[in-house]
Write an enzyme that holds these catalytic residues in place. Sequence first.
Site, PDB file in Angstrom:
ATOM      1  N   ASP A 121      42.494  57.700  -4.179  1.00 39.67           N
ATOM      2  CA  ASP A 121      42.847  58.973  -3.085  1.00 39.67           C
ATOM      3  C   ASP A 121      41.869  59.764  -3.361  1.00 39.67           C
ATOM      4  OD1 ASP A 121      44.254  60.323  -1.187  1.00 39.67           O
ATOM      5  OD2 ASP A 121      46.305  59.688  -2.080  1.00 39.67           O
ATOM      6  N   PHE A 155      40.168  57.574   1.884  1.00 37.07           N
ATOM      7  CA  PHE A 155      39.508  57.290   0.826  1.00 37.07           C
ATOM      8  C   PHE A 155      39.239  55.651   0.713  1.00 37.07           C
ATOM      9  CE2 PHE A 155      38.820  56.442  -3.919  1.00 37.07           C
ATOM     10  CZ  PHE A 155      37.562  56.932  -3.864  1.00 37.07           C
ATOM     11  N   ALA A 231      55.055  68.628  -2.351  1.00 37.42           N
ATOM     12  CA  ALA A 231      55.630  67.988  -3.561  1.00 37.42           C
ATOM     13  C   ALA A 231      54.825  66.737  -3.803  1.00 37.42           C
ATOM     14  CB  ALA A 231      57.016  67.675  -3.819  1.00 37.42           C
ATOM     15  N   THR A 236      55.867  56.690  -1.532  1.00 39.11           N
ATOM     16  CA  THR A 236      55.869  56.952  -0.233  1.00 39.11           C
ATOM     17  C   THR A 236      54.990  55.765   0.581  1.00 39.11           C
ATOM     18  OG1 THR A 236      54.084  58.532  -0.580  1.00 39.11           O
ATOM     19  CG2 THR A 236      56.297  59.434  -0.146  1.00 39.11           C
ATOM     20  N   ASP A 238      54.536  52.961  -0.243  1.00 42.95           N
ATOM     21  CA  ASP A 238      55.229  51.505  -0.229  1.00 42.95           C
ATOM     22  C   ASP A 238      56.165  51.612   1.012  1.00 42.95           C
ATOM     23  OD1 ASP A 238      53.825  51.074  -2.464  1.00 42.95           O
ATOM     24  OD2 ASP A 238      55.093  51.902  -3.524  1.00 42.95           O
TER      25      ASP A 238
END
Length: 315
Positions: A121, A155, A231, A236, A238
């Site tokens: 990422d 990315f 946050a 997330t 998955d």
Amino acid sequence: AMESERECRVLSIQSHVVRGYVGNKAATFPLQVLGFEVDTVNSVQFSNHTGYAHWKGQVLNSDELHELYEGLKLNKVNRYDYVLTGYTRDTSFLAMVVDIVQELKQQNSNLVYVCDPVMGDKWNGEGSMYVPKDLLPVYRDKVVPVADIITPNQFEAELLTGRKIQTEKEALEVMDMLHAMGPETVVITSSDLQAPLGNDYLIALGSHRKTKADGTKVTQRIRVESPKVDAVFVGTGDLFAAMLLAWTHKHPNNLKVACEKTVSAMQHVLQRTIKSAKAQAGEGNKPNSAQLELRMVQSKKDIENPEIIVKATVL
């Protein structure tokens, strides 16, 4: 209408945690709630995700994966409608997944393989890989060609194609390159592109290419802008891939609606999680990993029937 359909069966090969929600723990509940039969292979079994201070557990190797698959095959229960995979660290394990997917596609030519090619990422504009470098050629040359739906972040899309993305136009070109590699649905789940709605929004892009009966190809492209949530959550991606699988199944030729339902449900889950985490942490304290675990069970209704709070734009 769900009752009249033949049961839809998903083989999900992902990590398992005793506590919390990543990998199979993040994917199974939403898929079951949305009416799918889910068969899980746990690629690892850890006490919790690796963002905590401590974690312990076991890793499944490619021979053990093969052994589990052989068991299914011997009982002739190796017919699946979907395969779902996410984070993997090991090249031989990934190569074994490809072998299994190819064999399952021989069993059922309509099988759809949903692959989240998790490799890395960007942080502050700089991309870095958090899996071994030798996974990239396996994803690029072996996995993506057998995948039907892929959900890279910006990315990862850049890594797979060898092209940098600076503009939306370049992103669409990269998605076309990814289509050419095999998948008919490509969703770039997050990017650092400038959102028309402003800096508080994150852009995701989707592209669905289908071949008509006469051989011509039509491509539907969409942009989704969702409010940034302040946050760092784990799991997330998955959850996103699992819900995208479900909603593309229910809306096979409408990527716009599938993405709106997926991203809206994500927002409901994340908002509930951040609210609850802040309450637990107390005023002025930063929530910790345990407090930031996705509020999955509490979000059952939102997952089943998400109120559309994020709209997609057709490009």
